[in-house]
Design a protein around this motif. Structure first.
Motif, mmCIF file in Angstrom:
data_model
loop_
_atom_site.group_PDB
_atom_site.id
_atom_site.type_symbol
_atom_site.label_atom_id
_atom_site.label_comp_id
_atom_site.label_asym_id
_atom_site.label_seq_id
_atom_site.Cartn_x
_atom_site.Cartn_y
_atom_site.Cartn_z
ATOM 1 N N TYR A 118 0.847 -1.197 0.000
ATOM 2 C CA TYR A 118 0.000 0.000 0.000
ATOM 3 C C TYR A 118 0.877 1.239 0.000
ATOM 4 C CZ TYR A 118 1.442 0.960 4.727
ATOM 5 O OH TYR A 118 2.222 1.268 5.807
ATOM 6 N N ASP A 131 -3.520 5.961 0.047
ATOM 7 C CA ASP A 131 -4.805 5.290 -0.147
ATOM 8 C C ASP A 131 -4.805 4.400 -1.395
ATOM 9 O OD1 ASP A 131 -4.650 7.218 -2.027
ATOM 10 O OD2 ASP A 131 -6.507 8.247 -1.482
ATOM 11 N N TYR A 132 -3.638 4.044 -1.842
ATOM 12 C CA TYR A 132 -3.520 3.147 -2.999
ATOM 13 C C TYR A 132 -3.016 1.791 -2.513
ATOM 14 C CZ TYR A 132 -0.857 0.990 -6.834
ATOM 15 O OH TYR A 132 -0.331 0.117 -7.737
ATOM 16 N N PHE A 156 -13.666 3.554 -2.844
ATOM 17 C CA PHE A 156 -12.526 2.999 -3.579
ATOM 18 C C PHE A 156 -12.960 2.514 -4.968
ATOM 19 C CE2 PHE A 156 -10.546 2.911 0.540
ATOM 20 C CZ PHE A 156 -9.181 2.980 0.284
ATOM 21 N N SER A 160 -8.046 2.214 -5.183
ATOM 22 C CA SER A 160 -7.675 3.583 -4.838
ATOM 23 C C SER A 160 -8.880 4.465 -5.127
ATOM 24 C CB SER A 160 -6.484 4.049 -5.681
ATOM 25 O OG SER A 160 -6.365 5.447 -5.596
ATOM 26 N N GLN A 191 -3.903 7.206 -12.929
ATOM 27 C CA GLN A 191 -3.801 8.314 -11.991
ATOM 28 C C GLN A 191 -4.299 9.563 -12.721
ATOM 29 O OE1 GLN A 191 -2.898 7.883 -8.790
ATOM 30 N NE2 GLN A 191 -2.807 5.706 -9.323
ATOM 31 N N ALA A 214 0.274 4.747 -8.321
ATOM 32 C CA ALA A 214 0.328 6.118 -7.813
ATOM 33 C C ALA A 214 1.772 6.582 -7.691
ATOM 34 C CB ALA A 214 -0.357 6.175 -6.448
#
Ligand SMILES: [Zn+2]
Length: 721
Positions: A178, A181-182, A236, A272, A319, A358
């Motif tokens: 991780y 928040d990805y 998410f 994410s 992204q 990300a």
């Protein structure tokens, strides 16, 4: 994955996508592509992810079918996430906490623990389970787990297990984890190794093949059906292997996403809140022209039906800051689906998800899982001049290629990484060239293509280990070079020797025959022998099974007019002397009458251990040229057999030792001599010494391109790539 030695440019993004589309396998078309895999290990999983703790709570129903003719009394599992548990894991010891230019975050540990394991009838299997370390003496490694069974699974029988586990994802590093928040969940669940029956991949007797998690090693698993329910907060965006068959909103503010896919060896997923979801369809009708189908059918000697592709739903999870690159990723994904599909066999899954990692999570980029790949890009590639650099495309095509080499042709990446990364590097290079042309990077007056990039790494200061080594068996730092670039050049050199059509048929046949199965190197050699001829096996015995460098050179060239004899001739009374003056006069007369012949001497040498058939091009004044085939054979070997590697058996000059002198007499003076004039032996580490001129004219007589390849080698050496 992306080569650890080939991060030419920063690969920074991640991505993932959910897929949609029909789940049914494509209809059988009566061709040689197997439609389905034999499902040995099926996984039905329910998983809940907590973003606060980065923990996964999971339940599994695993069904394992014994493929062997003997009863099996234990099960072996991979608990891969324990590679990130502490600094004593084999992975950590081997990698030193660094991989592919990325460093493990301090205290970013991850682990997985089995809370309970029971047979479906409730019998507890946990007592007696032990951690194993089959590859080294590291008793602290917790990545392989052995579970004895109270009763063995009979031949052809099956066992159902209920497993509860908890996992903590590591901070993104080495493919999984991780970041903020990805998350990218790869190698995240308790997963069975492969039980190999006797005879399978050359095994003398049946047993589990279940290696520890190493720094460079990747994966080996059986095919099966996966159904996975993922529950996490509803904001998410989620993507995963396979097709999303359901999304359910729960009263507690979470959503449950259900994904399913058969005929695959693994399951990965991503989530994410920031993903931009880009959807596209690869259309077998519109994205491939009638000419391209016809050309492929001709190349492979197959019917049009056999090379016809299927539609695929493509999802790119981008992204937001890479929105400008959406079309580039879609185009690259479609290029992979199209050309891998045409050349090796249609992509059989209804979906493909491309995940753009990300910023800060680059460690999860450039990775492959079934129907699910991670890209590698950066905002740098949004704008001129780097928007012309095809690095993001190269990563996406490479990771897609793993659907073929390892995803479907499921070789053992632990033991024979060349069959996976090397085959994929070769195939990726061909697709990139076909779709984007030979130049991937153009800057500072340099042009860099896939081939040049591989050649630039192929330099004498590398260690030329045996290519067929386990991923942890290479000399330190040389896994990447040997498994990727060198194997790519080895396959390209073979193609140079046998021709593009034969090579295309070898690769097609190998893929087709081993799709949904587990080949080893000998299985590939068997296909080579069958399609290209039995004598061609020798090529791989030399290049893959043994270490060694290819470096042929023209050591010297000389071309002089034949001199008249001078000195004392005859015996006794009949002795006569020819003076130098007399000889010169004779020579002058001969020259007036039309010229004396020229004697040309060329010395060729093998500076490396590897000897391959080659040819020597001799260029004479007035533009005349001749090419001499140089057959080679090893002492004690069959000359005829190896000679025909180069073409017609028996033609040309034999060359069996380290060096050879060729003497030729003709009407013209030699200008230059060039080994391998068509540049077929791209494995040669130094092309600058392949050519020599009789009269140095101030510039290297090197073949086109050789000079800048040399400078590029220097440049990359300085850059430490
Ligand atoms: Zn790879």
């Amino acid at each position: 994955m992306l080569s650890p030695t080939r991060r030419l440019l920063p690969a920074l993004a991640l991505c993932s996508a959910a897929m949609a589309g029909p789940l049914a396998p494509p209809p059988a078309r009566g061709d040689s592509l197997p439609a389905r895999a034999v499902h040995v290990a099926d996984y039905d999983m329910r998983v809940r992810f907590s973003p606060e703790t980065k923990r996964l709570e999971g339940q599994q129903r695993i069904v394992w079918r014994n493929p062997a003719p003997e009863a099996v009394s234990e099960l072996w599992f991979h608990l891969y996430l324990n590679a990130f548990k502490n600094s004593k894991s084999t992975f950590f010891v081997e990698s030193g906490g660094q991989l592919r230019g990325d460093r493990m975050a301090e205290d970013g540990w991850g682990w997985v623990e089995v809370r309970s394991i029971r047979r479906a009838d409730g019998v507890d299997l946990a007592p007696g389970a032990t951690f194993e370390h089959p590859d080294d003496d590291n008793a602290d490694d917790r990545t392989v787990w052995r579970v004895p069974l109270p009763e063995p699974v009979p031949p052809g029988g099956e066992i159902a297990l209920d497993v509860a586990f908890e996992a903590k994802l590591p901070r993104i590093f080495a493919r999984t984890g991780y970041f903020r928040d990805y998350l990218l969940a790869g190698q995240w669940f308790p997963k069975l190794g492969v039980y190999e029956p006797a005879g399978h991949r050359g095994r003398a007797e049946g047993g589990w093949n279940c290696h520890q998690f190493h720094a460079n090693s990747e994966f080996y698993a059986d095919f099966g059906h996966y159904r996975v329910e993922l529950t996490l907060p509803k904001h998410f965006v989620v993507g995963a292997t396979g097709k999303r068959v359901l999304r359910r909103e729960n009263p507690d503010g979470t959503s449950t996403h259900v994904f399913e896919q058969g005929d695959v060896v693994d399951f990965a997923w991503t989530a994410s809140p920031r993903f931009l979801e880009v959807k596209a369809t690869f259309s077998a009708e519109k994205d491939v022209t009638a000419e391209e189908y016809a050309e492929t059918a001709r190349l492979l000697g197959r019917s049009l039906d056999e090379v016809r592709l299927s539609d695929v739903e493509v999802t790119v999870l981008l992204q937001p800051e890479h929105a400008a690159q959406a079309d580039r990723h879609v185009r690259a994904a479609k290029a992979g689906i199209k050309w891998f599909g045409l050349w090796y066999g249609r992509y059989p899954y209804p979906t493909l998800t491309v995940v753009d990692p990300a910023y800060g999570a680059g460690g999860s980029g450039g990775m492959e899982y079934p129907t699910f790949i991670t890209a590698g890009t950066s905002t740098l590639f949004n704008r001129w001049p780097l928007d012309r650099v095809l690095a993001p495309e190269g990563v996406t095509v490479h990771e897609f290629g793993h659907q073929y080499w390892q995803g479907m042709v499921a070789s053992n990446e632990f033991e024979e990484p060349w069959l996976d990364e090397g085959f994929n590097s070769y195939s990726t290079g061909k697709v990139m060239k076909r779709v984007y042309g030979p130049t991937l990077v153009q800057a500072l007056g340099l042009r860099l293509g896939e081939l040049e990039s591989a050649r630039a790494q192929n330099s004498v200061d590398r260690m030329f280990d045996r290519i067929r080594s386990s991923s942890w068996g290479f000399s330190p730092g040389n896994y990447g070079f040997n498994s990727y670039a060198r194997t790519q050049l080895t396959l390209l050199t073979f193609e140079g020797l046998v021709g593009a059509e034969t090579m295309a048929r070898v690769m097609r046949t190998y893929h087709e025959r081993w799709r949904f199965r587990h080949p080893r190197s000998e299985d590939f050699y068997d296909v080579v022998a069958e399609v290209a001829g039995p004598h061609r096996r020798a090529y791989f015995e030399r290049t893959v099974e043994r270490p060694g460098i290819l470096d042929d050179e023209v050591a010297s060239v000389k071309s002089e007019q034949v001199r008249e004899p001078r000195g004392v001739f005859g015996e006794g009374e009949k002795k006569a002397t020819v003076t130098t003056k007399q000889a010169r006069q004779k020579e002058a007369k001969a020259d007036e009458a039309g010229g004396r012949p020229w004697r040309t001497t060329v010395v060729v040498r093998r500076r490396g251990e590897l000897s391959l058939p080659t040819s020597l091009r001799l260029e004479y004044e007035g533009g005349k040229a001749q090419t001499v085939a140089l057959r080679e054979h090893e002492p004690g070997g069959s000359e005829l057999e190896t000679a025909s590697l180069a073409g017609s058996p028996g033609a040309g000059e034999p060359w069996s030792g380290r060096w050879k002198r060729l003497e030729l007499t003709g009407e013209r003076r030699l200008v230059s001599a060039t080994l391998d004039p068509e540049d077929r032996l791209v494995l040669d580490v130094n092309r600058l010494n392949n050519s020599r001129r009789v009269e140095p004219d101030g510039r290297a007589a090197a073949h086109w391109g050789a000079r800048w390849v040399f400078w590029l080698q220097q440049l990359l050496a300085v850059a430490g790539l």
